[in-house]
Write an enzyme that holds these catalytic residues in place. Structure first.
Site, short mmCIF file in Angstrom:
data_model
loop_
_atom_site.label_atom_id
_atom_site.label_comp_id
_atom_site.label_asym_id
_atom_site.label_seq_id
_atom_site.Cartn_x
_atom_site.Cartn_y
_atom_site.Cartn_z
N THR A 54 24.86 -22.65 38.83
CA THR A 54 24.66 -22.89 37.41
C THR A 54 23.47 -22.10 36.93
O THR A 54 22.59 -21.77 37.71
CB THR A 54 24.39 -24.38 37.22
OG1 THR A 54 25.45 -25.10 37.82
CG2 THR A 54 24.23 -24.78 35.78
N THR A 75 28.10 -22.55 34.08
CA THR A 75 28.25 -22.65 35.52
C THR A 75 29.64 -22.25 35.99
O THR A 75 30.61 -22.32 35.23
CB THR A 75 27.97 -24.09 36.00
OG1 THR A 75 27.86 -24.11 37.42
CG2 THR A 75 29.07 -25.05 35.58
N ASN A 116 29.97 -23.71 39.05
CA ASN A 116 29.68 -24.77 40.02
C ASN A 116 28.96 -24.20 41.24
O ASN A 116 27.76 -24.03 41.20
CB ASN A 116 30.93 -25.57 40.38
CG ASN A 116 30.58 -26.93 40.99
OD1 ASN A 116 29.45 -27.39 40.83
ND2 ASN A 116 31.50 -27.56 41.66
N ASP A 156 33.82 -31.36 40.59
CA ASP A 156 33.00 -32.29 39.80
C ASP A 156 33.77 -33.55 39.38
O ASP A 156 33.18 -34.53 38.94
CB ASP A 156 32.43 -31.60 38.55
CG ASP A 156 31.18 -30.78 38.87
OD1 ASP A 156 30.64 -30.91 39.98
OD2 ASP A 156 30.73 -30.01 38.00
N GLY A 213 21.28 -27.20 39.27
CA GLY A 213 21.02 -28.09 40.40
C GLY A 213 21.85 -29.36 40.38
O GLY A 213 21.44 -30.38 40.94
O1 DON Z 1 28.46 -29.43 35.91
C1 DON Z 1 27.79 -29.81 36.86
O2 DON Z 1 27.12 -30.83 36.84
C2 DON Z 1 27.76 -28.97 38.11
N1 DON Z 1 28.96 -28.19 38.22
C3 DON Z 1 26.54 -28.12 38.07
C4 DON Z 1 26.40 -27.27 39.29
C5 DON Z 1 25.04 -26.75 39.49
O3 DON Z 1 24.13 -27.03 38.77
C6 DON Z 1 24.90 -25.90 40.68
N2 DON Z 1 23.62 -25.28 40.65
N3 DON Z 1 22.77 -25.38 41.43
#
Ligand code: DON
Length: 574
Positions: free
Chosen positions: A382, A400, A402, A424, A475
């Site tokens: 992301t 993102t 993901n 997710d 994150g």
């Molecule tokens: O939408 C979300 O909450 C996740 N797909 C975010 C993924 C993310 O932040 C990965 N990065 N470190």
């Protein structure tokens, strides 16, 4: 690259203390902590862009300098990230935007991916009853991408420049190439096993290895895709040759996305979630992201404490952890796509509900997550970026695919990576996803549904209603806890932007029932005191943020911009 310049702690940027904060001392960081207290962030008078990618930030500044507004610049950054920051920037993913325009209009855009029509609730549960890795890797992992439709919708409604103008920096970067830096080389190297399994291997791993630093990376397929979009708008991606390339690759690898799924994709304009924290205003992202609700619920609980416990003390971290834990219980059980589930959002974000949750927090004892009930429960990668323009319009966007490089699937002829956002969703109730989140039926897979997100682009307004700060991050669930702590650091502890982001953070997401802290960031006696209150603690990670904050330096109002010292990027203004 240098993150911060100079060693002067800019105190003049503190906001007027809200009445109930008490007299808070500015704390210094523990001596074992990695980042220096009292650094200063880059600042500029007219406008500012902060992102995880040098070339994308420069694309945004180029647009601001040539008279574009914050939305024009944000769209330019979004497309440039798709070229120069392939680990997370994307055309094959989705995102969320929160806006505060110079004339006071506010908006939120949900361009999250949707589940393909052929998806089903148990599609990632194998014959042995266990989740497979297909929600994370390969063709079945992708939701229908929303990024192109989202960026174009933002530009159409709030931008001031033609599409081809704001896309020009990205097209240039893809067509003419750019020099690979150490960050891209390392990122590709660390993800080589995933990348080489799919069609992006030859481009990103020439001769089986990441490109050398300084080598020019040219992406002709991606340049053509961007040119189609610049010429035809959303139809340049969701119909015609680019859509055909996506569908062909899906067919080849057994993916679910069809031409019908692509043609039907639509972003959704939403009212930003409006809230207050100690007299400051908040504009946050409502579902299908859980980010805004969870940030607001946490801050509402913290606000019930009229006194602010000393920064990084056992009491402050106990209250913070207890607030996170309660907000995450509600998040994990109740939230999902509003088109599919009814959610008690008004109640979850009300001050009265926060007071009732606070009543269950004992300053001496941690509560096991199993003892907490969810409200209304039925009965890596992301990137975030922030822009402000010379008129004070502000945009916060998190986008993102993901995981880093998404599902690994790269579209031949299209030139971009596809997301693995399907992970997710609640793949199996009670089973943690890649972020350890244990989620409920509200977030079950259904055709056309948006998977719940933790992305939390947030705009903070000062008590007079002017933009004070824009913050968001990466994150997974750690985005939420990092954003809250940046806001609390700035408002409760009057920290500068550099200190707000550089300060050590904790993380608690209810399940697993553990309070994590960054190593070296919380003194050993404080960890011991938390254990004494009944917390299970362990060193762990946090999200990484990008942010912009209004400051007064030498009597002049400036915008300070920063990327998290834990990550890479560039904040630059003019
Ligand atoms: O939408 C979300 O909450 C996740 N797909 C975010 C993924 C993310 O932040 C990965 N990065 N470190």
């Amino acid at each position: 690259m240098l993150l911060v310049a100079g060693a002067v702690h800019v105190r003049s940027q503190s906001q007027k203390p809200p009445s109930r904060r008490g007299n808070v001392e500015i704390a210094t960081f523990p001596s074992e902590w990695t980042y220096r207290h009292g650094a200063a962030a880059p600042s500029a008078v007219n406008g500012m862009v902060a992102s995880n990618c040098v070339l994308a930030t420069r694309a945004g500044v180029e647009i601001l300098r040539s008279g574009g507004n914050a939305v024009d610049a944000a769209v330019a950054v979004g497309f440039a990230l798709a070229v120069a920051y392939p680990e997370a920037g994307n055309l094959g993913g989705g995102g969320y935007a929160v806006l505060h325009m110079a004339d006071g209009r506010t908006a939120a855009l949900d361009y999250r991916e949707t589940a393909p029509a052929a998806s089903a609730p148990d599609m990632y549960v194998g014959p042995d009853g266990k989740p497979t890795d297909q929600s994370l890797v390969g063709h079945k992992a992708s939701g229908v991408p929303g990024s192109v439709a989202g960026l174009l919708a933002l530009l159409d409604k709030y931008g001031s420049m033609p599409r081809a103008r704001v896309m020009a920096p990205a097209i240039r970067l893809a067509r003419d190439g750019f020099k690979v830096d150490e960050i891209l080389q390392r990122s590709v190297g660390e993800n080589a096993d995933l990348i080489r399994r799919f069609a992006g291997g030859p481009l990103f791993l020439p001769g089986g290895k990441p490109p050398a630093v300084g080598v020019r990376l040219v992406q002709p397929d991606l340049a053509r895709t961007l040119e189609h979009i610049a010429a035809e708008g959303r139809d340049g991606f969701y119909r015609g040759p680019v859509a055909d390339a996506i569908v062909a690759e899906m067919r080849r690898g057994g993916g679910l996305i069809t031409g019908g799924d692509l043609a039907a994709y639509a972003p959704v304009w939403r009212e930003p979630l409006a809230a207050t924290y100690r007299g400051f205003g908040l504009l946050a992202m409502p579902p299908s992201s859980s980010g805004g609700v969870t940030v607001v619920e946490t801050l509402n609980i913290l606000e019930t404490y009229g006194d602010v416990a000393p920064w990084n003390s056992a009491l402050a971290l106990h209250r913070l952890g207890s607030a996170f834990q309660r907000a995450f219980v509600d998040r994990n059980n109740s939230l999902g796509d509003p088109a599919f589930v009814a959610m008690p959002i008004d109640r979850m974000t009300s001050k009265a509900y926060a007071r009732s949750l606070r009543a269950g927090i004992d300053d001496e004892r941690a509560t096991p997550t199993t003892a907490l009930k969810a409200v209304g429960a039925e009965g890596t990668q992301t990137t975030n970026y922030c822009v402000v323009d010379r008129n004070g319009a502000a945009v916060g966007i998190t986008t993102t695919i993901n995981s880093l490089y998404g599902s690994g699937v790269w579209i031949p002829g299209g030139g971009f990576y596809m997301n693995d956002e399907m992970d997710d969703f609640t793949v199996q109730p009670g089973t943690p996803n890649q972020f350890g989140l244990v989620q409920g039926r509200a977030n079950a897979i259904a055709p056309g549904k948006r998977m719940l997100s933790a992305m939390s682009p947030t705009i903070v307004l000062d008590p007079s209603g002017k933009v004070a700060m824009i913050v968001g991050g990466r994150g997974g669930p750690r985005i939420i806890t990092a954003v809250v702590q940046a806001i609390v650091n700035a408002i409760d502890y009057r920290m500068s932007l550099a200190d707000s982001l550089g300060a050590p953070r904790i993380h608690d997401q209810a399940l697993p029932d553990v309070l994590e802290y960054e190593k070296g960031g919380v003194p050993a006696d404080v960890v011991k005191a938390l254990e004494g209150k009944g917390w299970h603690t362990k060193p762990g990670g946090t999200g990484s943020l990008t942010a912009i904050k209004r400051a007064t330096i030498g009597g002049k109002t400036v915008w300070e911009g920063l990327f998290d010292p834990r990550k890479h990027g560039l904040a630059e203004g003019y």
